[in-house]
Motif scaffolding. Structure first.
Motif, PDB file in Angstrom:
ATOM      1  N   LEU A 181     -33.068  35.260 -51.332  1.00 37.14           N
ATOM      2  CA  LEU A 181     -31.856  35.678 -52.029  1.00 37.14           C
ATOM      3  C   LEU A 181     -31.800  35.035 -53.409  1.00 37.14           C
ATOM      4  O   LEU A 181     -32.171  33.880 -53.592  1.00 37.14           O
ATOM      5  CB  LEU A 181     -30.636  35.260 -51.212  1.00 37.14           C
ATOM      6  CG  LEU A 181     -29.253  35.616 -51.755  1.00 37.14           C
ATOM      7  CD1 LEU A 181     -29.062  37.124 -51.790  1.00 37.14           C
ATOM      8  CD2 LEU A 181     -28.177  34.966 -50.891  1.00 37.14           C
ATOM      9  N   SER A 182     -31.326  35.804 -54.375  1.00 36.88           N
ATOM     10  CA  SER A 182     -31.104  35.251 -55.709  1.00 36.88           C
ATOM     11  C   SER A 182     -29.612  35.178 -55.991  1.00 36.88           C
ATOM     12  O   SER A 182     -28.818  35.910 -55.399  1.00 36.88           O
ATOM     13  CB  SER A 182     -31.783  36.121 -56.778  1.00 36.88           C
ATOM     14  OG  SER A 182     -31.041  37.307 -57.000  1.00 36.88           O
ATOM     15  N   LEU A 183     -29.232  34.296 -56.894  1.00 38.99           N
ATOM     16  CA  LEU A 183     -27.822  34.145 -57.243  1.00 38.99           C
ATOM     17  C   LEU A 183     -27.278  35.412 -57.886  1.00 38.99           C
ATOM     18  O   LEU A 183     -26.110  35.755 -57.713  1.00 38.99           O
ATOM     19  CB  LEU A 183     -27.656  32.956 -58.191  1.00 38.99           C
ATOM     20  CG  LEU A 183     -27.931  31.584 -57.568  1.00 38.99           C
ATOM     21  CD1 LEU A 183     -27.892  30.501 -58.644  1.00 38.99           C
ATOM     22  CD2 LEU A 183     -26.936  31.273 -56.469  1.00 38.99           C
ATOM     23  N   TYR A 184     -28.129  36.129 -58.622  1.00 37.89           N
ATOM     24  CA  TYR A 184     -27.688  37.380 -59.243  1.00 37.89           C
ATOM     25  C   TYR A 184     -27.287  38.397 -58.176  1.00 37.89           C
ATOM     26  O   TYR A 184     -26.287  39.101 -58.308  1.00 37.89           O
ATOM     27  CB  TYR A 184     -28.807  37.951 -60.123  1.00 37.89           C
ATOM     28  CG  TYR A 184     -28.406  39.204 -60.866  1.00 37.89           C
ATOM     29  CD1 TYR A 184     -27.765  39.115 -62.097  1.00 37.89           C
ATOM     30  CD2 TYR A 184     -28.653  40.466 -60.348  1.00 37.89           C
ATOM     31  CE1 TYR A 184     -27.389  40.256 -62.793  1.00 37.89           C
ATOM     32  CE2 TYR A 184     -28.279  41.610 -61.020  1.00 37.89           C
ATOM     33  CZ  TYR A 184     -27.648  41.498 -62.249  1.00 37.89           C
ATOM     34  OH  TYR A 184     -27.276  42.631 -62.923  1.00 37.89           O
ATOM     35  N   CYS A 291     -33.107  26.206 -59.611  1.00 32.28           N
ATOM     36  CA  CYS A 291     -32.924  25.843 -61.021  1.00 32.28           C
ATOM     37  C   CYS A 291     -33.333  26.998 -61.931  1.00 32.28           C
ATOM     38  O   CYS A 291     -32.637  27.322 -62.896  1.00 32.28           O
ATOM     39  CB  CYS A 291     -33.745  24.591 -61.351  1.00 32.28           C
ATOM     40  SG  CYS A 291     -33.129  23.082 -60.568  1.00 32.28           S
ATOM     41  N   PHE A 292     -34.469  27.637 -61.612  1.00 29.59           N
ATOM     42  CA  PHE A 292     -34.894  28.811 -62.384  1.00 29.59           C
ATOM     43  C   PHE A 292     -33.880  29.942 -62.231  1.00 29.59           C
ATOM     44  O   PHE A 292     -33.583  30.654 -63.197  1.00 29.59           O
ATOM     45  CB  PHE A 292     -36.268  29.284 -61.913  1.00 29.59           C
ATOM     46  CG  PHE A 292     -37.422  28.541 -62.521  1.00 29.59           C
ATOM     47  CD1 PHE A 292     -37.781  28.745 -63.837  1.00 29.59           C
ATOM     48  CD2 PHE A 292     -38.151  27.636 -61.777  1.00 29.59           C
ATOM     49  CE1 PHE A 292     -38.843  28.058 -64.419  1.00 29.59           C
ATOM     50  CE2 PHE A 292     -39.216  26.948 -62.326  1.00 29.59           C
ATOM     51  CZ  PHE A 292     -39.568  27.157 -63.649  1.00 29.59           C
ATOM     52  N   VAL A 297     -29.641  33.426 -64.570  1.00 29.76           N
ATOM     53  CA  VAL A 297     -28.295  33.987 -64.515  1.00 29.76           C
ATOM     54  C   VAL A 297     -27.509  33.616 -65.768  1.00 29.76           C
ATOM     55  O   VAL A 297     -26.807  34.450 -66.358  1.00 29.76           O
ATOM     56  CB  VAL A 297     -27.554  33.506 -63.250  1.00 29.76           C
ATOM     57  CG1 VAL A 297     -26.083  33.879 -63.316  1.00 29.76           C
ATOM     58  CG2 VAL A 297     -28.189  34.101 -62.002  1.00 29.76           C
ATOM     59  N   VAL A 298     -27.645  32.363 -66.204  1.00 29.77           N
ATOM     60  CA  VAL A 298     -26.854  31.876 -67.338  1.00 29.77           C
ATOM     61  C   VAL A 298     -27.442  32.322 -68.670  1.00 29.77           C
ATOM     62  O   VAL A 298     -26.725  32.812 -69.558  1.00 29.77           O
ATOM     63  CB  VAL A 298     -26.744  30.342 -67.288  1.00 29.77           C
ATOM     64  CG1 VAL A 298     -25.993  29.825 -68.515  1.00 29.77           C
ATOM     65  CG2 VAL A 298     -26.042  29.898 -66.008  1.00 29.77           C
TER      66      VAL A 298
END
Length: 777
Positions: A181-184, A291-292, A297-298
């Protein structure tokens, strides 16, 4: 790109060093104000701690001048170091060792457990997650030691809960979807997950022991919280020591990255040059990958740049496609000969018509565009495409020109759903028409959505949720717009929630009049999953009488879970599979795909009844393999142990027309990336083959199948990016650096495709595509 990332690391180190220097300078001030060496009592020590901030806040003009003789300086230095020893000794007396090492131990514990639970092994690469975890742990220790006692406690608990839950979520998500899963995705699809609460619940139950292990730090912390020292005002030296320790571990991490070398897909390569989520989590850890993820995302992912090692192709001899002896579809004058086989009735040989083998391109001078482009990202893409070798037209070019097209992406479809008795229509379609013996459907990061994206665009997903990202830009080369330009009606349907994965945005953006269930204009019974047969029955009347039509379907009946309790399609079709020699879950998988088989049977019969079957081409591929089955169940269906690196993704591509009387067997390696350019060529649609990441399967271009972790298959080798293993598939002598060249080609395709989506590249070349319908949208 490499230099910029290294410079970025140096900037971060400089920034961290600056903070450490400022901390040390504060205590130099305190040291300089010491009148003499002194041993402190506990009360005096506390008063010294309280006075630290007052001393450091004094204006520089108020500094006290001191004698500079060597004797006094020696006393001051001894005083300084005694102060440091007293500070750390006091921390240890208050059980500060627990708070000092808590976060480093937490991350080491979580990374070790996660690797054992997910990858079932611990190898030499575990040093990277451990050192990065320790480094991050020391930094968090410093961050949770500079506030008041209550705030420090709250921060520690919150960070522990978030970290443990994040590892647990990745464990369950990886079990269900076979990727991470990715934060996006959390931001884009968080609400959609509620629709699949059954699958999530089953995943949680399946991984309950592992979840307990990963959540164990939370109750342990609650028990230890009173034993851990959270002083209201820690000596700033404590935070300084933690930061220095973190920097030291991080530098050790960077040094260890050099041990395996700098080859592609090594830990060094993944960290400094080209991070890949699946490989990165396995080789350098979930902490580093997160961290990546946060950076992307940011700030957005790093963009593609042209460099000296950028390759788009390898100079190799053209490939001869092996076709089975077939009877030419002589009943169709529009269909070109599919083979050189002899006609059953001798007849005079006609004068052979020369085959056009010119490149499949449109008039775009990428070199000239690059010279006049100011945007660096677009310029780099122009330069890249100027180096791509286009595929050539061939004997199949225009074979289906003027025909109707029905294109399906089938949820969870695989060869294991094909049975001559239970699913006879699927069997017929996979064993007639064009038969692709080495077709693959790799799994990508957003499972169904990304699998659909690849088949519909010919591009590689840009991280996660690429369809959602593409909806914000121009997608003129999708089949909806291409066929609309030719005067076709173009519709798309999905028999589940019309907004799921934002299809209500992405599919109209591909040129389709889109309808979906649950409020999107498609009325089907609200079962789970819904019926593909019912979708066919409802939608066919909307277009079957159109003069020319192209219709796209995203099915859902084959969706997990595969059982007879929670899957309505499996329950509905249970009687068809009762006699099969498989376990219940395997039977349930075939049973729910029976609904797809019935839908295709209804489709073919309806087209035949309407008199348009001969003029309609059916194309179907899967979105991904059925990851709702366990590997043991997949092995059961396959009848042998399935290789999880490549064979697991081998699938069927249906490309069928009723006038092809004998199967045209193609043994070339190919994948879902190749569907778009192959359809364009078969339908005689003018297109530029350089703009797709896949290629026309029927062309003489060398084969290339790419997996999401950048493993790949060519005509001659199979390369495993996880291990670096290269398996030769034939005895042909290969050019020097063949493997290295293809590693770079694959990497560049991933980066180029991502940059195209990110920078809306198609917009920069719209005027060269000559799509009047798209221009008027």
């Amino acid at each position: 790109m490499k230099e910029e990332r290294e410079n970025s690391v140096l900037r971060k180190l400089k920034k961290a060093s600056y903070k450490v220097v400022k901390t040390v300078q504060k205590y130099c001030k305190l040291r300089d104000t010491a009148p003499s060496e002194k041993n402190y009592t506990k009360d005096e020590y506390s008063r010294t701690m309280d006075s630290t901030s007052e001393t450091t806040n004094q204006d520089s003009s108020n500094k006290v001048s001191h004698s500079s003789d060597n004797k006094d300086n020696g006393k001051k230095n001894r005083y300084y170091w005694n102060l440091l020893k007293d500070s750390m000794r006091e921390e240890l007396k208050n059980k500060g060792i627990l708070s000092m090492l808590y976060f480093p131990c937490l991350f080491v514990y979580l990374e070790l457990c996660f690797h054992l639970l997910v990858f079932k092994k611990i190898d030499s690469n575990i040093i990277y997650p451990m050192f990065m975890g320790i480094a991050m742990g020391f930094i968090l220790t410093a961050a949770t030691s500079i506030w008041k006692e209550k705030i420090n406690r709250i921060l520690t608990i919150v960070l522990t809960v978030i970290t443990s839950i994040w590892f647990s979520v990745q464990l369950v998500y990886g079990h269900i979807f076979r990727t991470f899963l990715s934060l996006y995705s959390v931001g884009e699809n968080g609400g959609d997950v509620l629709e699949f609460w059954r699958e999530a619940l089953n995943g949680i139950l399946a991984k309950l022991p592992g979840i307990f292990i990963l959540l164990l730090p939370i109750p342990v912390l609650i028990i230890l919280i009173k034993r851990v020292s959270f002083q209201e005002k820690r000596h700033p030296l404590f935070a300084g020591v933690q930061i220095l320790s973190g920097i030291g571990c991080y530098l050790t991490f960077l040094l260890f990255l050099l041990l395996p070398g700098k080859m592609p897909h090594t830990p060094y390569d993944l960290y400094h040059i080209d991070f890949n989520q699946d490989l990165g989590i396995e080789k350098i850890g979930l902490v580093t990958a997160t961290c990546f993820d946060i950076r992307n995302v940011v700030f957005g992912a790093p963009d593609f740049k042209m460099g000296g090692d950028v390759l788009a192709s390898v100079d190799l001899p053209k490939v001869t496609i092996t076709l089975s002896p077939t009877k030419a579809p002589t009943s169709n004058k529009d269909v070109k000969s599919a083979s050189t086989g002899n006609s059953p009735t001798p007849s005079p040989l006609p004068t052979p018509t020369p085959i056009d083998t010119s490149p499949n391109v449109v008039n775009i001078d990428f070199t000239k565009l690059a010279e006049g482009e100011n945007d660096v990202s677009i310029k780099n893409l122009h330069q890249y495409f100027s180096t791509v070798t286009p595929t050539n037209k061939n004997e199949y070019t225009g074979m289906f020109e003027g025909y109707n097209l029905i294109f399906l992406t089938a949820e969870g479809f695989s060869p294991w759903a094909v049975d001559p008795v239970v699913t006879p229509t699927l069997y017929k379609l996979t064993h007639s028409g064009f038969v692709f013996e080495n077709f693959y459907t790799p799994i990508w990061w957003t499972s169904t959505s990304d699998g659909e994206f690849v088949a519909c665009t010919g591009l590689i997903p840009n991280g996660t949720n690429s369809f959602t990202k593409s909806a914000k830009g121009d997608m003129p080369l999708c089949l909806g717009w291409q066929f609309k330009e030719l005067g076709y009606s173009t519709r798309a349907y999905h028999d589940h929630s019309y907004k799921y994965y934002n299809r209500n945005l992405s599919h109209p953006n591909m040129g389709y009049d889109y309808k979906g269930a649950n409020g999107g204009g498609l009325e089907v019974k609200p079962t789970w999953p819904e019926s593909d047969l019912e979708m066919m029955q409802v939608t066919l009347p909307e277009y079957i009488k159109d003069e020319k039509f192209h219709t796209y379907y995203m099915t859902v009946s084959g969706h997990m879970e595969y059982n007879f309790l929670g899957n309505s399609m499996s329950a509905k079709n249970r009687s068809y599979v009762e006699g099969l020699p498989y376990s219940d879950d395997c039977k349930a998988y075939i049973a729910c795909n029976k609904e797809l088989d019935l839908a295709l049977e209804y489709l073919i019969n309806s087209l035949d009844k309407a008199g348009v079957l001969d003029k309609t081409v059916i194309v179907m591929s899967a979105d991904h393999y059925p990851y709702g089955l366990t590997m043991d169940e997949i092995n059961e269906l396959a009848g042998h142990k399935v290789d999880e690196n490549f064979e697991l993704y081998k699938n069927n591509l249906i490309l069928w027309n009723s006038k092809i009387k004998e199967p045209i067997v193609v043994d070339k390696f190919c994948s879902s990336l190749d569907i778009m350019p192959t359809i364009n060529n078969l339908f005689g649609i003018p297109y530029d083959s350089r703009l797709f990441m896949g290629q026309d399967i029927l062309s003489d271009a060398p084969a290339l199948v790419m997996m999401s972790n950048q493993s790949f298959i060519t005509d001659h080798i199979r390369y495993n990016s996880k291990t670096g293993e290269v398996v030769k598939l034939d005895d042909e002598e290969l050019p020097e650096n063949y493997v290295k060249a293809y590693v770079n080609i694959v990497r560049n395709k991933f980066n180029v495709s991502g940059s195209m989506i990110k920078n809306n590249y198609y917009h920069s070349i719209l005027k060269y595509l000559n799509l009047e319908t798209y221009d008027k949208k």
